[in-house]
Design a protein around this motif. Structure first.
Motif, mmCIF file in Angstrom:
data_model
loop_
_atom_site.group_PDB
_atom_site.id
_atom_site.type_symbol
_atom_site.label_atom_id
_atom_site.label_comp_id
_atom_site.label_asym_id
_atom_site.label_seq_id
_atom_site.Cartn_x
_atom_site.Cartn_y
_atom_site.Cartn_z
ATOM 1 N N TYR A 47 0.864 -1.176 0.000
ATOM 2 C CA TYR A 47 0.000 0.000 0.000
ATOM 3 C C TYR A 47 0.900 1.225 0.000
ATOM 4 O O TYR A 47 2.074 1.142 0.377
ATOM 5 N N LYS A 53 2.036 5.595 4.973
ATOM 6 C CA LYS A 53 1.188 6.447 5.810
ATOM 7 C C LYS A 53 2.068 7.459 6.529
ATOM 8 O O LYS A 53 3.228 7.175 6.812
ATOM 9 N N SER A 85 -2.854 8.198 7.523
ATOM 10 C CA SER A 85 -3.589 7.886 6.307
ATOM 11 C C SER A 85 -2.611 7.626 5.175
ATOM 12 O O SER A 85 -1.475 8.073 5.193
ATOM 13 N N LEU A 86 -3.092 6.849 4.227
ATOM 14 C CA LEU A 86 -2.274 6.570 3.054
ATOM 15 C C LEU A 86 -2.115 7.870 2.282
ATOM 16 O O LEU A 86 -3.076 8.600 2.110
ATOM 17 N N GLU A 145 -1.083 10.397 -0.992
ATOM 18 C CA GLU A 145 -1.014 10.453 -2.452
ATOM 19 C C GLU A 145 -0.344 11.764 -2.852
ATOM 20 O O GLU A 145 -0.426 12.748 -2.116
ATOM 21 N N GLU A 201 2.408 -1.029 4.439
ATOM 22 C CA GLU A 201 1.904 -2.374 4.745
ATOM 23 C C GLU A 201 1.780 -3.182 3.457
ATOM 24 O O GLU A 201 1.439 -2.628 2.424
ATOM 25 N N PRO A 202 2.051 -4.476 3.531
ATOM 26 C CA PRO A 202 1.915 -5.281 2.312
ATOM 27 C C PRO A 202 0.448 -5.433 1.907
ATOM 28 O O PRO A 202 -0.412 -5.655 2.758
ATOM 29 N N GLU A 203 0.184 -5.269 0.617
ATOM 30 C CA GLU A 203 -1.177 -5.481 0.119
ATOM 31 C C GLU A 203 -1.338 -6.935 -0.294
ATOM 32 O O GLU A 203 -2.353 -7.558 -0.051
ATOM 33 N N TYR A 234 1.421 -10.598 -1.138
ATOM 34 C CA TYR A 234 2.730 -11.129 -1.471
ATOM 35 C C TYR A 234 2.567 -12.526 -2.032
ATOM 36 O O TYR A 234 1.667 -13.262 -1.644
ATOM 37 N N VAL A 282 -1.208 -15.740 -0.314
ATOM 38 C CA VAL A 282 -2.015 -15.884 0.896
ATOM 39 C C VAL A 282 -3.474 -16.094 0.488
ATOM 40 O O VAL A 282 -3.965 -15.404 -0.402
#
Lengths: 267, 392
Positions: free
Chosen positions: B196, B199, B219-220, B222, B305-307, B309, B328
């Motif tokens: 992602y 943040k 927050s993420l 942009e 954070e991983p979205e 893998y 996953v």
């Protein structure tokens, strides 16, 4: 930043619901307030539902990850169940109970604002996510309602106005809620197999979910064992709800839950 | 009464055989034990069902007692921290910190299976509309508990650590750390992480606390967006997802160790003071960079954070070679094993070239699933029954 608008929806819902209850309470032969009351309650539900839909669109993921998000669904299900029971069986007291409970959950969300968090960890990205959570929250709402009926029954026993219909209603609700609870547990097991390699690992959340399931199972069998006894099952049903709440919220505070895979943050 | 006796029996067995863990029987002993139990239940049912005690075991009061007993043990399991080496002596002696493979769970489970089994045999005929839901629920549960506990001894869970560029490997480690060989070998062709966006947040350097404007504190971000955190207006001028620190700015470099960095400007709405600079979450190769916004506060970036893998893996069996992607929630089946994406080298994060795969074999799974499907059908029946009582 959609949670920032939450108070607008929450407060309008609370006002609509209290207005609705007031109207239904006052409604009698002389004053025709019942229908406007019902419509107020329905509008309150729509307001929260609208918030959930917009939140879902904004988050770009199902709003079912954090405790705050699950409380929104709970509010919806509880109020819908209360309204349906009222429309069908005219239990004013139970409508008031469910609405008060739903308002309580809205207030918790107002007092503990949620992080607006778009991320969804890979383990939760699964087709099982939505059915598992929805079925569970629906069953929690129905079982909460059954416990309210039980508390209401105890109150009636105390004032010696108890009639068998109350416990019959509680029984029906437990059967329906338990059916959903079973589905939620089994969906969870099937999902766990896909995500973590095994369907059952005695993770603290799993253990408590199973314990909740056993509590209601016990109630169902106890009712068959001694159908004549009223007070014991009513107390048991009220207490089973506490086990349920521990499973839902309390788990994060238990000493045994340090390494649970079910703690997804939120508060 | 019987519950108390069984409770004592469980505890006594635990104390006497204490230390010995009940790891579960393995094939074919578990099958022998299972068939013995089934035969015993049939004998009880066919020849002794009129004996008061056997009759009682299939009654509702026995059901209540067995559920209570089982629930009590599960409650202990859910309440007492498990596998805790610092548990008080008494708890250890009674086996209460390892209930999962202790005798208490075994005895209560066996009692449950006995009562449940006898009531199923008593009610199995006639099979009709009224009975079918009862059978689905009770027999489904019986099958799940039976196959789940007997099968636990045959469950094989191996972790296989694979690294890009290394050859193929057919050895996995079980939970005790022993090496076990697999009937196929695995080779990691590629491991990839999608992340992602990072943040950002503002923290107090003295107290270590985050500025708590909960809606947006993390927050993420942009590019070209503005974020209001309490009194600070943060503008993201530029984001580099893979960057290394240069002399006075971050430079976009797409190689191992690079981390996310952002050029931001911050304005305090009360004092109107402004600052501009780079922040970065850092990586194993270089430390993070913060931007001070006043004497007490800094703005920082969190590790993304991983979205998702995933691993691209070559599976070599003696007669063929397949290439599969394991992710996953998306395991792959090979030769009665299921392969799961378990983890990776978290220290290296997105630059990890190591992937940890779990290989699981559970021969009893089809039996457990049969029980699960029966109970799902049974829960539909319960739902319908709940509605039916209401109509009376």
């Amino acid at each position: 930043m959609f949670w920032m608008n939450f108070h607008v929806f929450a407060i309008s819902t609370i006002i609509l619901w209290f207005a609705g209850i007031l109207m239904i309470g006052l409604a009698g032969k002389m004053i025709r307030l019942e229908w406007p009351g019902k419509i107020c309650i329905l509008l309150g539900i729509i307001s929260i539902l609208y918030f959930i839909v917009i939140l879902w669109i904004n988050l770009e993921r199902p709003p079912m990850r954090t405790l705050g998000e699950t409380r929104l669904w709970y509010t919806i299900f509880l109020s819908v169940i209360g309204l349906i029971t009222y429309l069908r069986w005219k239990y004013k007291t139970l409508l008031v109970f469910t609405i008060v409970m739903a308002v309580l959950f809205l207030l918790i969300n107002l007092l503990h604002p949620e992080n607006y968090d778009k991320t969804l960890m890979p383990a939760l990205q699964s087709p099982w996510f939505i059915p598992h959570v929805i079925v569970y929250i629906l069953s929690y709402a129905i079982l909460a309602f059954s416990s309210m009926v039980a508390a209401y029954g105890l109150f009636k026993v105390y004032y010696k106005t108890f009639d068998a219909i109350t416990i019959r209603l509680a029984d029906n609700l437990v059967y329906i809620g338990f059916a959903f609870l079973t589905m939620g547990l089994l969906f969870g097991a099937l999902w766990a197999k896909e995500a973590w390699g095994h369907y059952w690992t005695w993770d603290p959340k799993e253990t408590w979910a199973f314990l909740t399931w056993l509590s209601y199972l016990l109630y169902i069998h106890f009712r068959m064992f001694q159908p004549g006894k009223i007070k014991t099952p009513l107390w048991a049903l009220s207490l089973a709800f506490i086990v349920l709440l521990i499973c839902w919220f309390g788990i994060n505070y238990l000493p045994s839950a340090e390494n649970s895979v079910h703690v997804y943050g939120g508060e | 009464m019987i519950v108390l006796e069984l409770l004592l029996l469980g505890l006594i067995l635990q104390v006497l055989l204490g230390g010995k863990h009940f790891t579960g029987l393995q094939w074919p002993l578990n099958m022998v034990a299972g068939i013995t139990l089934i035969i015993l239940l049939f004998i009880f049912h066919l020849f002794f069902r009129r004996k008061p005690f056997i009759k009682w075991l299939s009654s509702v009061p026995a059901a209540v007692s067995s559920i209570t007993f089982f629930a009590f043990v599960v409650f202990l399991l859910g309440f007492i921290p498990q596998q805790n080496p610092d548990a008080p002596g008494l708890i250890k002696i009674l086996g209460l910190s390892s209930i999962r493979n202790g005798w208490l769970l075994f005895v209560s489970g066996l009692y449950l299976l006995t009562c449940l089994g006898l009531v199923i045999l008593r009610r199995i005929l006639p099979i009709n509309r009224r009975n079918i839901g009862f059978l689905f629920n009770h027999a489904g549960l019986w099958i799940i508990v039976f196959a789940g506990s007997l099968g636990s001894g045959d469950l094989i869970r191996l972790t296989v650590q694979l690294t890009e560029g290394y050859g193929s490997q057919n050895i996995g480690l079980d939970q005790a750390g022993n090496a076990v060989s697999l009937p196929f070998s695995l080779k990691l062709l590629d491991f990839a992480i999608d992340e992602y966006p990072p943040k950002i947040g503002i923290g107090n350097t003295k107290t270590g606390e985050l500025v708590d404007d909960s809606h947006i504190r993390l927050s993420l971000i942009e590019e070209d967006q503005q974020y209001l955190i309490n009194d600070w207006k943060v503008r993201i001028n530029k984001i580099l997802l893979n960057a290394y620190p240069g002399l006075d700015e971050y430079i976009s470099i797409d190689s191992t160790g690079a981390a996310s960095a952002a050029l931001i400007s911050v304005r305090n709405l009360r004092t109107n003071s402004e600052s501009e600079g780079w922040i970065s979450c850092g990586s194993f190769a270089f430390p993070p960079t913060f931007l001070p916004v006043d004497n007490d506060y800094v703005i920082f970036m969190e590790q993304p954070e991983p979205e998702k893998y995933l691993s691209l893996i070559e599976i070599v069996q003696h007669d063929k070679t397949d290439t599969v992607t394991i992710e996953v929630n998306k395991p792959k089946r090979v030769k009665r094993f299921s392969l799961y994406q378990l983890s990776y080298d978290e220290h290296l994060g997105k630059w990890s070239t190591t992937s940890v795969i779990e290989a699981v074999k559970d021969p009893w799974l089809p039996v457990v699933y049969t029980g699960i499907i029966m109970m799902l059908a049974g829960s539909v029946y319960l739902f319908w029954k709940g509605n039916e009582i209401r109509k009376e």
